[in-house]
Design an enzyme around this catalytic site. Sequence first.
Site, PDB file in Angstrom:
ATOM      1  N   ASP A 224       0.875  -1.164   0.000  1.00 10.58           N
ATOM      2  CA  ASP A 224       0.000   0.000   0.000  1.00 10.58           C
ATOM      3  C   ASP A 224       0.915   1.217   0.000  1.00 10.58           C
ATOM      4  OD1 ASP A 224      -2.258   1.701   0.525  1.00 10.58           O
ATOM      5  OD2 ASP A 224      -3.206  -0.011   1.520  1.00 10.58           O
TER       6      ASP A 224
ATOM      7  N   ASP B 200      -2.965   4.809  -2.447  1.00  9.65           N
ATOM      8  CA  ASP B 200      -4.027   5.411  -1.639  1.00  9.65           C
ATOM      9  C   ASP B 200      -4.524   6.723  -2.270  1.00  9.65           C
ATOM     10  OD1 ASP B 200      -5.310   5.142   1.092  1.00  9.65           O
ATOM     11  OD2 ASP B 200      -4.486   7.159   1.301  1.00  9.65           O
TER      12      ASP B 200
ATOM     13  N   GLU C  80      -6.516   3.650  -5.943  1.00 10.25           N
ATOM     14  CA  GLU C  80      -7.774   3.746  -5.183  1.00 10.25           C
ATOM     15  C   GLU C  80      -8.510   4.996  -5.659  1.00 10.25           C
ATOM     16  OE1 GLU C  80      -9.642   4.259  -0.712  1.00 10.25           O
ATOM     17  OE2 GLU C  80      -7.889   5.383  -1.327  1.00 10.25           O
TER      18      GLU C  80
ATOM     19  N   HIS D  81     -11.163  -2.357   3.731  1.00 15.38           N
ATOM     20  CA  HIS D  81     -11.088  -1.955   5.143  1.00 15.38           C
ATOM     21  C   HIS D  81     -11.834  -0.650   5.427  1.00 15.38           C
ATOM     22  CE1 HIS D  81      -8.129   0.231   2.948  1.00 15.38           C
ATOM     23  NE2 HIS D  81      -7.967   1.054   3.958  1.00 15.38           N
ATOM     24  N   ASP D  82     -12.419  -0.038   4.400  1.00 13.35           N
ATOM     25  CA  ASP D  82     -13.163   1.209   4.605  1.00 13.35           C
ATOM     26  C   ASP D  82     -14.672   1.013   4.488  1.00 13.35           C
ATOM     27  OD1 ASP D  82     -10.819   2.745   4.864  1.00 13.35           O
ATOM     28  OD2 ASP D  82     -10.641   2.948   2.687  1.00 13.35           O
TER      29      ASP D  82
HETATM   30  C1  NOJ Z   1      -8.018   5.630   2.019  1.00  7.84           C
HETATM   31  C2  NOJ Z   1      -7.724   4.502   2.943  1.00  7.84           C
HETATM   32  O1  NOJ Z   1      -8.225   3.306   2.393  1.00  7.84           O
HETATM   33  C3  NOJ Z   1      -8.337   4.846   4.280  1.00  7.84           C
HETATM   34  O2  NOJ Z   1      -8.320   3.769   5.165  1.00  7.84           O
HETATM   35  C4  NOJ Z   1      -7.604   6.027   4.821  1.00  7.84           C
HETATM   36  O3  NOJ Z   1      -8.221   6.465   6.030  1.00  7.84           O
HETATM   37  C5  NOJ Z   1      -7.594   7.189   3.834  1.00  7.84           C
HETATM   38  N1  NOJ Z   1      -7.331   6.779   2.477  1.00  7.84           N
HETATM   39  C6  NOJ Z   1      -6.549   8.186   4.200  1.00  7.84           C
HETATM   40  O4  NOJ Z   1      -5.285   7.673   3.884  1.00  7.84           O
END
Ligand code: NOJ
Length: 530
Positions: free
Chosen positions: A99, A201, A264, A325-326
């Site tokens: 990542d 990210d 992402e 994970h989000d």
């Molecule tokens: C996306 C990530 O997947 C998330 O978990 C994170 O809080 C934010 N970007 C900030 O890096």
Amino acid sequence: MSETLWWQHGTIYQIYPRSFQDSNGDGIGDLEGIRQRLPYLTWLGVDAVWISPFYPSPMADFGYDVADYCDVDPIFGTLEDIDRLSADIHKAGMKLILDFVPNHTSDRHPWFQESRISRDSPKRDWYIWRDPAPDGGPPNNWISNFGGSAWQFDEATGQYYYHAFLKEQPDLNWRNPEVRWAMHDALRFWLDRGVDGFRVDVIWHLIKDAELRDNPINPAYEPHQRELNRLLEVHSCDQPEVHEVIAEMRAVLEEYDERVLIGEIYLPIERLMAYYGNDLKGAHLPFNFQLLQSAWDARHIDNLIREYEAALPEGGWPNWVLGNHDQARIADRLGPAQARVAALLLLTLRGTPTLYYGDEIGMVQVPIPPERVQDPWEKNEPGLGFNRDPARTPMQWDDSDHVGFSNAEPWLPVDHRAPERNVATQKQDHSSLLSLYQRLLELRRERKALSIGRYVSVTADGDILAFRRESDGENLLIALNLGGTAHRLMLDEGTTGRVLLSCLGRNEGAEISGSVEIPANEGLIIELAD
Ligand code: NOJ
């Protein structure tokens, strides 16, 4: 499969390292723990492992606040541990994806520490500093993704700095070439160590409007939504110049062979496509989150598959994601019966699938008592349902006290509500969700049509979603029932075939002719005769 690359025909498995396996008894997962669990991933049949950040970090956002891009946080291990893990992943025939978090650093990163010292600091322009507005307030109206103003006032130098996420995550200024070069070096550091690619990210955030103009008000905002949605993110992300930045990153990867760049990106399909880049020199895989965001409705999903397929640039490789994970756990959102149908959909669509750890055993949202909340987003905007902790709980390996994850109290609560929701139990049970995932992954490897074959739409109605996958002599019909009542799918006259796999484990091997009955919550892979 020599004509396609590993990241095209393979399947990616995402690990949230704090929650996969703890090897040293501190209640937090680590790299050595992941290494010990590699035989499981080999058995499951995935091809690449993406590990969420393990770099040194104050953990304000659990590793997405990086204080050093070229090292490992002691909580997770050492550089030797990642080298050992990487070697074993490769020995097992898998690939390793890291990542990469380039949009912002931690406020503890030495670059930011230096940047904040004075307005004349050589690193001042590495971040986004601005004078206060005439009334002393923030320079513009931008809102942080975690709520509140995206600007933090710094007493020492009398200016504000911009942070799209926490104030502990100041945004880098990617318009500054020195920032780009420093980050390219960080990429090379890991590429030289043999990693096979990066998930980048919030890649669509890297460049902001040069004049930092106010974002317009969102007329459709409703109070239950996150504060960010008060405005339309017109100027704060997805700027045209971002594509040049991504192309440069991609060029760094091109210095090496067969590495992958995954972005992402939470954008609608038409805007997402730009992230393949001019002449496909952008991200190899701009993450496609359509399945995460859509209503679970057959007609709707059928349309979005068609729309996505039609929008892909010539030569652009598709991909599909079912969890991360989000987001809330898919088994929670759809329920256990449709979680099986979703598994079949993910692993039969055209494009690289990404699977989130634990979804293969149907892990659900784990309730987090208020005193155990960890997620900074929940702390900033409490009670609105944004807590990401419930989807980040320890992997359930068995039904022991700490579910085989650790021999100490884990950092987040573990789920004991369903005794069968663990790897040990489901591995023994041929009808389990885990066994279904394992069989689907095996079939996907055996059948070229499933991994790299063409997608052909099939007309269906009601709750039925159907499509075909075709490749040199292989012709597979995928038919899913996204609802709770049986339907009959009519096929072209004279069509015959044989059921290869059934979500419900019924009638496998059965011959079909002219039409096929699809029971409630069933998903079928049918091999059609010529
Ligand atoms: C996306 C990530 O997947 C998330 O978990 C994170 O809080 C934010 N970007 C900030 O890096």
